[in-house]
Enzyme design. Sequence first.
Site, PDB file in Angstrom:
ATOM      1  N   GLY A  15      82.626  23.150  77.656  1.00  0.00           N
ATOM      2  CA  GLY A  15      82.699  21.708  77.436  1.00  0.00           C
ATOM      3  C   GLY A  15      84.022  21.135  77.916  1.00  0.00           C
ATOM      4  O   GLY A  15      85.079  21.563  77.460  1.00  0.00           O
ATOM      5  N   GLY A  17      85.065  17.961  77.568  1.00  0.00           N
ATOM      6  CA  GLY A  17      85.350  16.689  76.899  1.00  0.00           C
ATOM      7  C   GLY A  17      86.812  16.644  76.472  1.00  0.00           C
ATOM      8  O   GLY A  17      87.647  17.384  76.989  1.00  0.00           O
ATOM      9  N   GLU A 174      81.480  -2.657  70.039  1.00  0.00           N
ATOM     10  CA  GLU A 174      82.023  -3.002  71.356  1.00  0.00           C
ATOM     11  C   GLU A 174      80.898  -3.355  72.324  1.00  0.00           C
ATOM     12  O   GLU A 174      81.001  -4.297  73.111  1.00  0.00           O
ATOM     13  CB  GLU A 174      82.885  -1.847  71.872  1.00  0.00           C
ATOM     14  N   ALA A 320      87.879  11.067  69.288  1.00  0.00           N
ATOM     15  CA  ALA A 320      88.610  11.762  70.346  1.00  0.00           C
ATOM     16  C   ALA A 320      89.869  12.460  69.838  1.00  0.00           C
ATOM     17  O   ALA A 320      90.148  13.609  70.190  1.00  0.00           O
ATOM     18  CB  ALA A 320      88.980  10.755  71.450  1.00  0.00           C
ATOM     19  N   GLN A 321      90.631  11.786  68.965  1.00  0.00           N
ATOM     20  CA  GLN A 321      91.964  12.288  68.627  1.00  0.00           C
ATOM     21  C   GLN A 321      91.998  13.675  67.986  1.00  0.00           C
ATOM     22  O   GLN A 321      92.752  14.532  68.430  1.00  0.00           O
ATOM     23  CB  GLN A 321      92.704  11.263  67.747  1.00  0.00           C
TER      24      GLN A 321
END
Lengths: 430, 430
Positions: A15, A17, A174, A320-321
Amino acid sequence: MNIPLSNLPRVVIVGGGFGGLQLARKIDSSKYQVVLLDKHNYHTFQPLLYQVATAGLEPDSIAYPLRKIFKQKANFYFRMSEVEEIHPEKKEIDTSIGTFTYDILVLATGTVTNFFGNKDIERLAMGMKTVPEALNIRSLLLQNFEAALLTDDLSERESLMNVVIVGAGPTGVELAGAIAELKAHVLPMDYPDLDFRRMNIHLVEGSSRVLPPMAVESSEKAARYLEKLGVQVWLNTRVMDYDGKTITTDKQPMHTQTLIWAAGVTCNPPGGIPADVIERGNRIRVDRYSRVEGFEGLYAIGDLAYMETPKYPKGQPQVAQPAIQQGVHLAKNLKNQALGKALVPFEYKDPGSMATVGRSRAVCELPGFKTQGAFAWFIWLVVHLMALVGWRNRAVVFFNWAYNFFNYNRDIRLIIRPYNRVQRQLDETD
Amino acid sequence: MNIPLSNLPRVVIVGGGFGGLQLARKIDSSKYQVVLLDKHNYHTFQPLLYQVATAGLEPDSIAYPLRKIFKQKANFYFRMSEVEEIHPEKKEIDTSIGTFTYDILVLATGTVTNFFGNKDIERLAMGMKTVPEALNIRSLLLQNFEAALLTDDLSERESLMNVVIVGAGPTGVELAGAIAELKAHVLPMDYPDLDFRRMNIHLVEGSSRVLPPMAVESSEKAARYLEKLGVQVWLNTRVMDYDGKTITTDKQPMHTQTLIWAAGVTCNPPGGIPADVIERGNRIRVDRYSRVEGFEGLYAIGDLAYMETPKYPKGQPQVAQPAIQQGVHLAKNLKNQALGKALVPFEYKDPGSMATVGRSRAVCELPGFKTQGAFAWFIWLVVHLMALVGWRNRAVVFFNWAYNFFNYNRDIRLIIRPYNRVQRQLDETD
């Protein structure tokens, strides 16, 4: 496949990502042979997928070729492939391009859209986790407006113009804001024959507020922004089913041929992981060193990993963090391990969270202070611009944002691959 | 469909390429109701498709939304649809979205790739007339390099690395040059495990020189540039067949899994056009006013039209400029007609032709002078940049060209939609 044997231990990372990318970047390849596997040949900057779906950005600006990132790295091998099954006892992994042996295997495959077992919704709703999925949404939105011109049946036309987004997390919020801006500034010029008072954008959320993970004041501000933009927000509302035209909820039904599903994620661990290390949301339980308990040399990081820490006793948030920090952290620990040093347990440092609801409107929670409005929006822009991979992407994104800001425009409203159900089957293999 | 009746005569334009676009822009919509039909919702700037195919430009920079171009134009209606059949006697046209009536019908559907009836080549070779086709080439090139890493069979690996382009017109020459630059500057860094001395780029041409339409000195210069870039040029060579791995020619066979077909074009006039107005290359014979003889209100322009003029007694060249000039010219004549003025016969003013063979290398023939090399290349850049539709596209293309020039790079090497035969069936409906 065709990876030279090395006297260094082989680390296979599954992965590319946020987590896998950071690990592969930071890992010391003088101590380990590094093999990165991903089903795409690029890293996807998921936080901006919604702008691809709404014709604001080219897919190329938020995707970055993995080989380019690592072209300077020694002892590094990328192979485009999908993982099928792992055999921890043999230290082997079966993939679409064959079987790899490993000394250390790090699973970083992230999450997939969760349709909560509803097959109709899975078949007919649009997910938004990959670039092809975002492009499908772009195509479908535009195709439906082209089709709306062709019918005299008012309810049919409205179902083609309406958009329903399920899930009011950052992605749903969003996306709803971006579609509302298309409705306000772009679509009426493209389709002067259509009456846009009849276009409704619904944002459906099961819980009692939008942006549930954020503070109440941020939720309330974001809800107010959405209403200003004309988005109809439905809180405490559950979606029951969808037939391609009508959504049945526990409140009123909604008519749309564009249902975007941002309601939740789950994980899809490879075969070979025993059920007793699988936690809620199909996450793999790991210790504070990202190790899967009971398996030598098997690790999981990012959204796929379930790690309890003193500050986060119920596991890390699936954003993400934590993935980025776990990737960097594991790279350090693998070096410590190679040097015979002690390992350091992971703890997550939350840099804050933010969401934008359209031009000059965002909510932002940083350590120590919260802010909303234009300043929060500016912070959002800078943070996302700098988080992109590569200066070319930053420059192109910055240019497009500036252009779109001053022109109230979205120039990339192209139907390059018309969306259809057959096509969809293919995308799911992407 | 759903186009309001008007007391103005209705002009239906089929095709938003160079000719149809200019006609629709210049036609006086206070005299005519204008309906533009295209199967895509965007105009494609075909001269730069080869840069999309070779990862130098985003598709978005060379495609421009048709609705945006015409958002200021009154009495204008765009409908995304494909023409199926025309009924000149009834002044009706059947399309994928229903039947339109017209007073004036202008066919501007251009050309399609000509496989000269070879079904194997049609099924297995890559055409490059549309954005989806260019993206397929980009995907296939990269997929084949990923696959080349996985095999130990040298001849298989070479057939995956080799590229054969058939047809040394401007498209074939520019594509060969761009792929040679990928080989020189980009691919070896992405695939350090592959031996690029084993990658061959063949350019096959049936006639006795490259760029046959241009002057001999341009052809010779272009051939020299191609050889400098390591492209193997095969003149006077005919391709007989292709099985997906081996091309049989009247000289030696060539082994490749990437065959790009730029060998010729033909036209695909809609049903309902009688055979006696169809000329060589399936072009529709028109008089110097773009009228199809024997039919009232039926016109053809651009590549699809076969028009003999004093300067071009064998018909106009099938390139952008005659199409653009015919579109502008017909718009003027339709206005003259509405005002009862005399019609002006068309004559083509050739502004020259040019082709680029890579950085700082181009050949350029302008009225009055020929030039080759860096200056010709500079002219090529400026001409193509200014010919793009829209300032955003010009800016993004300029930025990418500058970036790629200084970095010897092509950043957009993404496999967003993996290419496969099934996918291809879908593209052909694009």
